[in-house]
Design a protein around this motif. Structure first.
Motif, PDB file in Angstrom:
ATOM      1  N   PHE A 336       0.819  -1.201   0.000  1.00  0.00           N
ATOM      2  CA  PHE A 336       0.000   0.000   0.000  1.00  0.00           C
ATOM      3  C   PHE A 336       0.859   1.259   0.000  1.00  0.00           C
ATOM      4  O   PHE A 336       2.069   1.210   0.199  1.00  0.00           O
ATOM      5  CB  PHE A 336      -0.928   0.020   1.214  1.00  0.00           C
ATOM      6  N   LYS A 337       0.206   2.383  -0.218  1.00  0.00           N
ATOM      7  CA  LYS A 337       0.857   3.686  -0.223  1.00  0.00           C
ATOM      8  C   LYS A 337       0.172   4.574   0.805  1.00  0.00           C
ATOM      9  O   LYS A 337      -1.036   4.473   1.020  1.00  0.00           O
ATOM     10  CB  LYS A 337       0.748   4.324  -1.611  1.00  0.00           C
ATOM     11  N   THR A 338       0.938   5.453   1.449  1.00  0.00           N
ATOM     12  CA  THR A 338       0.380   6.363   2.436  1.00  0.00           C
ATOM     13  C   THR A 338       0.918   7.765   2.192  1.00  0.00           C
ATOM     14  O   THR A 338       2.109   7.947   1.944  1.00  0.00           O
ATOM     15  CB  THR A 338       0.752   5.929   3.866  1.00  0.00           C
ATOM     16  N   ILE A 339       0.031   8.756   2.220  1.00  0.00           N
ATOM     17  CA  ILE A 339       0.486  10.139   2.156  1.00  0.00           C
ATOM     18  C   ILE A 339       0.158  10.828   3.470  1.00  0.00           C
ATOM     19  O   ILE A 339      -0.817  10.470   4.140  1.00  0.00           O
ATOM     20  CB  ILE A 339      -0.125  10.907   0.968  1.00  0.00           C
ATOM     21  N   SER A 340       0.988  11.779   3.853  1.00  0.00           N
ATOM     22  CA  SER A 340       0.761  12.513   5.100  1.00  0.00           C
ATOM     23  C   SER A 340       0.815  14.004   4.826  1.00  0.00           C
ATOM     24  O   SER A 340       1.647  14.477   4.040  1.00  0.00           O
ATOM     25  CB  SER A 340       1.796  12.118   6.160  1.00  0.00           C
ATOM     26  N   LEU A 341      -0.101  14.736   5.451  1.00  0.00           N
ATOM     27  CA  LEU A 341      -0.186  16.180   5.313  1.00  0.00           C
ATOM     28  C   LEU A 341      -0.400  16.794   6.689  1.00  0.00           C
ATOM     29  O   LEU A 341      -0.776  16.091   7.629  1.00  0.00           O
ATOM     30  CB  LEU A 341      -1.351  16.581   4.390  1.00  0.00           C
ATOM     31  N   LYS A 342      -0.202  18.119   6.789  1.00  0.00           N
ATOM     32  CA  LYS A 342      -0.476  18.843   8.029  1.00  0.00           C
ATOM     33  C   LYS A 342      -1.354  20.039   7.715  1.00  0.00           C
ATOM     34  O   LYS A 342      -1.184  20.693   6.684  1.00  0.00           O
ATOM     35  CB  LYS A 342       0.819  19.326   8.696  1.00  0.00           C
ATOM     36  N   LEU A 343      -2.296  20.304   8.613  1.00  0.00           N
ATOM     37  CA  LEU A 343      -3.112  21.493   8.457  1.00  0.00           C
ATOM     38  C   LEU A 343      -2.229  22.736   8.423  1.00  0.00           C
ATOM     39  O   LEU A 343      -1.324  22.886   9.244  1.00  0.00           O
ATOM     40  CB  LEU A 343      -4.114  21.609   9.615  1.00  0.00           C
ATOM     41  N   ASN A 344      -2.487  23.608   7.434  1.00  0.00           N
ATOM     42  CA  ASN A 344      -1.808  24.897   7.300  1.00  0.00           C
ATOM     43  C   ASN A 344      -0.311  24.773   7.075  1.00  0.00           C
ATOM     44  O   ASN A 344       0.448  25.694   7.361  1.00  0.00           O
ATOM     45  CB  ASN A 344      -2.084  25.773   8.531  1.00  0.00           C
ATOM     46  N   ALA A 345       0.145  23.633   6.545  1.00  0.00           N
ATOM     47  CA  ALA A 345       1.565  23.437   6.243  1.00  0.00           C
ATOM     48  C   ALA A 345       1.711  22.897   4.823  1.00  0.00           C
ATOM     49  O   ALA A 345       0.957  22.020   4.404  1.00  0.00           O
ATOM     50  CB  ALA A 345       2.200  22.471   7.241  1.00  0.00           C
ATOM     51  N   LYS A 346       2.687  23.421   4.090  1.00  0.00           N
ATOM     52  CA  LYS A 346       2.893  22.992   2.702  1.00  0.00           C
ATOM     53  C   LYS A 346       3.767  21.748   2.598  1.00  0.00           C
ATOM     54  O   LYS A 346       3.914  21.190   1.516  1.00  0.00           O
ATOM     55  CB  LYS A 346       3.510  24.135   1.889  1.00  0.00           C
ATOM     56  N   GLU A 347       4.342  21.321   3.716  1.00  0.00           N
ATOM     57  CA  GLU A 347       5.163  20.104   3.687  1.00  0.00           C
ATOM     58  C   GLU A 347       4.268  18.877   3.729  1.00  0.00           C
ATOM     59  O   GLU A 347       3.350  18.787   4.544  1.00  0.00           O
ATOM     60  CB  GLU A 347       6.133  20.069   4.872  1.00  0.00           C
ATOM     61  N   GLN A 354       9.539  13.340   0.524  1.00  0.00           N
ATOM     62  CA  GLN A 354       9.030  14.644   0.922  1.00  0.00           C
ATOM     63  C   GLN A 354       8.562  15.422  -0.302  1.00  0.00           C
ATOM     64  O   GLN A 354       9.193  15.392  -1.360  1.00  0.00           O
ATOM     65  CB  GLN A 354      10.108  15.432   1.669  1.00  0.00           C
ATOM     66  N   VAL A 355       7.435  16.134  -0.153  1.00  0.00           N
ATOM     67  CA  VAL A 355       6.824  16.885  -1.247  1.00  0.00           C
ATOM     68  C   VAL A 355       6.452  18.276  -0.743  1.00  0.00           C
ATOM     69  O   VAL A 355       6.040  18.435   0.407  1.00  0.00           O
ATOM     70  CB  VAL A 355       5.554  16.165  -1.768  1.00  0.00           C
ATOM     71  N   LYS A 356       6.583  19.286  -1.620  1.00  0.00           N
ATOM     72  CA  LYS A 356       6.177  20.650  -1.289  1.00  0.00           C
ATOM     73  C   LYS A 356       4.879  20.959  -2.027  1.00  0.00           C
ATOM     74  O   LYS A 356       4.796  20.848  -3.254  1.00  0.00           O
ATOM     75  CB  LYS A 356       7.264  21.643  -1.706  1.00  0.00           C
ATOM     76  N   LEU A 357       3.833  21.327  -1.275  1.00  0.00           N
ATOM     77  CA  LEU A 357       2.538  21.639  -1.858  1.00  0.00           C
ATOM     78  C   LEU A 357       2.461  23.105  -2.262  1.00  0.00           C
ATOM     79  O   LEU A 357       3.100  23.967  -1.661  1.00  0.00           O
ATOM     80  CB  LEU A 357       1.415  21.333  -0.861  1.00  0.00           C
ATOM     81  N   ASP A 358       1.653  23.386  -3.282  1.00  0.00           N
ATOM     82  CA  ASP A 358       1.419  24.773  -3.679  1.00  0.00           C
ATOM     83  C   ASP A 358       0.474  25.473  -2.704  1.00  0.00           C
ATOM     84  O   ASP A 358       0.598  26.677  -2.463  1.00  0.00           O
ATOM     85  CB  ASP A 358       0.828  24.815  -5.096  1.00  0.00           C
ATOM     86  N   VAL A 359      -0.480  24.694  -2.170  1.00  0.00           N
ATOM     87  CA  VAL A 359      -1.436  25.222  -1.200  1.00  0.00           C
ATOM     88  C   VAL A 359      -1.543  24.236  -0.050  1.00  0.00           C
ATOM     89  O   VAL A 359      -1.694  23.032  -0.269  1.00  0.00           O
ATOM     90  CB  VAL A 359      -2.825  25.446  -1.834  1.00  0.00           C
ATOM     91  N   ALA A 360      -1.485  24.736   1.165  1.00  0.00           N
ATOM     92  CA  ALA A 360      -1.548  23.876   2.349  1.00  0.00           C
ATOM     93  C   ALA A 360      -2.983  23.474   2.653  1.00  0.00           C
ATOM     94  O   ALA A 360      -3.926  24.222   2.358  1.00  0.00           O
ATOM     95  CB  ALA A 360      -0.956  24.584   3.553  1.00  0.00           C
ATOM     96  N   PRO A 361      -3.215  22.290   3.221  1.00  0.00           N
ATOM     97  CA  PRO A 361      -4.555  21.906   3.681  1.00  0.00           C
ATOM     98  C   PRO A 361      -5.047  22.907   4.727  1.00  0.00           C
ATOM     99  O   PRO A 361      -4.245  23.454   5.498  1.00  0.00           O
ATOM    100  CB  PRO A 361      -4.336  20.523   4.308  1.00  0.00           C
TER     101      PRO A 361
END
Length: 460
Positions: A336-347, A354-361
């Motif tokens: 399986f694959k898993t992605i992780s994000l943080k509220l108000n963070a582009k990392e 590691q990935v850099k988002l254009d817009v943070a959650p």
């Protein structure tokens, strides 16, 4: 392997909010109060984590909690005063094996806490007179500490008291998950010897008895918080027997299970905070486990190891102490694959990358919004954009999802679906409610202290 299931919320497997099906019930004709909320789905999910006691959240009590999912449509707005979970037979007749509730009077006896979580937030840390008011489609996770009636053969139903009256759900059967979403594999679990004296009942140090010494090798697909590790005696089929229990946290009864990584002792004694995790791990990890002998560590006795993480619990096959041929191994490739994000963070991260988002959650209208293209493409979905129609189309494994910006309606495999928040754009990036996109693509969502994890794990 059958997985058993501190502070997480899980979305139900599959497309719960998308299809709005009542899949868990065996009894039709749930009682609906006109003009109030409707129960779209109620079902028992698993019994994997120990995160509450009989009266308070955040107090593990040594028994795994029943975890249930509730999907409702609250229409234009409904106050939910209380939710009561009761036991029943298959036909819906009360059996009186337990009552869990979000509110009880001080004089009430024999009622236990039903903890309710909504988008990663606990609504009632203990008994509370009201859960609040809600609009539209909402999904809740319910947790009930086991009072010995969370087992095969039991059925459950809800009584939801609202500002308009009481709604009774259909029944749902007990279900122990066949899958675990913990991104960890037990590569090896084996017994080693019964010759050393390194640990006592509650702390490292000699106590005059030789310790059970075991070896544990783990593989983590990503950085993972380990909440506890438990050594449990069983019969040869893996069923628990009353010969004691060793654990890394002092929740309930048991002796200390000491963990050593190389020359480093990870847990020198029981932590005063029973909710404190063992630590964060990633990659391949080898541990020596030490359990003071209470008289039951001996040749011929079987043991399993349980590794509880923020996502769920994985359990080994039984290992017979003293039998050189008895060893648990698992060479499975992570499926399986898993992605992780943080509220108000582009990392963000896709597995370990590691990935850099254009817009943070971020939060919008009480919903967690995530970048649609990033989430979809990370799991192999194709995303198309029709600028003229302001429409996004996502396709994966025969499924097709169509969304129009700023519209609270989507089309999933040809069927219209109402959204609890519309797709929106920020800096030319389309964002959608995390539950909708994840469940539409048949993935699972976890919330943990501002972090969001999405996985397409199906089994281990």
């Amino acid at each position: 392997m059958k997985g058993l299931r501190k502070t997480i919320t899980t979305a139900a497997i599959g497309v719960l909010a998308v299809n709005s099906l009542v899949m868990g019930g065996f009894v039709s004709g749930a009682e609906i109060v006109p003009g109030s909320l409707q129960v779209k789905e109620f079902r028992y999910l698993d019994k994997e984590l120990d995160r509450i006691s009989l009266e308070k959240t955040g107090e593990p009590d040594g028994t795994r909690d029943g975890h249930l999912s509730l999907l409702i449509d609250a229409g234009e707005g409904t106050e939910i005063k209380s939710i009561v979970l009761k036991t029943a037979d298959r036909g819906g007749t009360d059996t009186g094996h337990g009552i869990w509730t979000t509110w009880k009077e001080p004089s009430d006896i024999g009622k236990y806490l039903l903890a309710v979580e909504h988008d990663g937030k606990t609504l009632n840390k203990t008994f509370k007179e009201t859960l609040g008011s809600f609009k539209g489609v909402n999904q809740f996770d319910l947790y009930a500490s086991d009072n010995n009636s969370m087992k095969d053969g039991e059925y459950y139903y809800l009584e939801i008291t609202t500002s308009a009256g009481v709604i009774k759900s259909d029944v749902t059967p007990f279900a122990d998950a066949d899958t675990s979403y913990a991104p960890v594999l037990i590569r090896e679990f084996s017994w080693t010897d019964l010759t050393q004296d390194k640990i006592g009942s509650a702390a490292f140090g000699e106590d005059g008895s030789t310790d059970g010494h075991f070896k544990l090798k783990l593989a983590f697909a990503q950085k993972t918080k380990v909440l506890s590790v438990i050594l449990r005696p069983t019969d040869e089929d893996g069923k628990a027997v009353s010969a004691g229990i060793w654990r890394t946290n002092r929740a309930g009864v048991g002796w200390l299970l000491g963990l050593v990584q190389g020359n480093k002792i990870i847990n020198t004694e029981f932590n005063k905070d029973v909710t404190a995790p063992v630590g964060n791990f990633r990659g391949s990890v080898t541990l020596d486990l030490y359990a003071t002998n209470n008289g039951s560590i001996k040749n011929g006795q079987h043991y399993v190891i349980e590794v509880e993480t923020q996502f769920g619990t994985v359990i080994s096959q039984p290992v017979e102490f003293g039998n050189k041929e008895s060893i648990h191994t698992d060479s499975t490739v992570f499926p399986f694959k898993t992605i992780s994000l943080k509220l108000n963070a582009k990392e963000a991260a896709v597995d370990e990358k590691q990935v850099k988002l254009d817009v943070a959650p971020f939060s919008f209208e009480g919903r967690t919004m995530v970048p649609l293209r990033f989430v979809s493409e990370a799991f192999g979905a194709k995303v198309d954009w029709d600028k003229k129609a302001s429409k996004v189309t996502i396709a994966k494994d025969g499924s097709k999802i169509e969304l129009v910006i700023n519209r609270k309606q989507a089309v999933v495999n040809g069927a219209a679906v109402q959204l609890d928040a519309p797709a929106i754009t920020r800096n030319n990036v389309t964002l959608v409610p995390v539950r909708f996109v994840s469940e539409s693509l048949q993935m699972k969502v976890f919330f943990d202290e501002g972090e969001i994890f999405i996985t397409d794990a199906k089994e281990q």
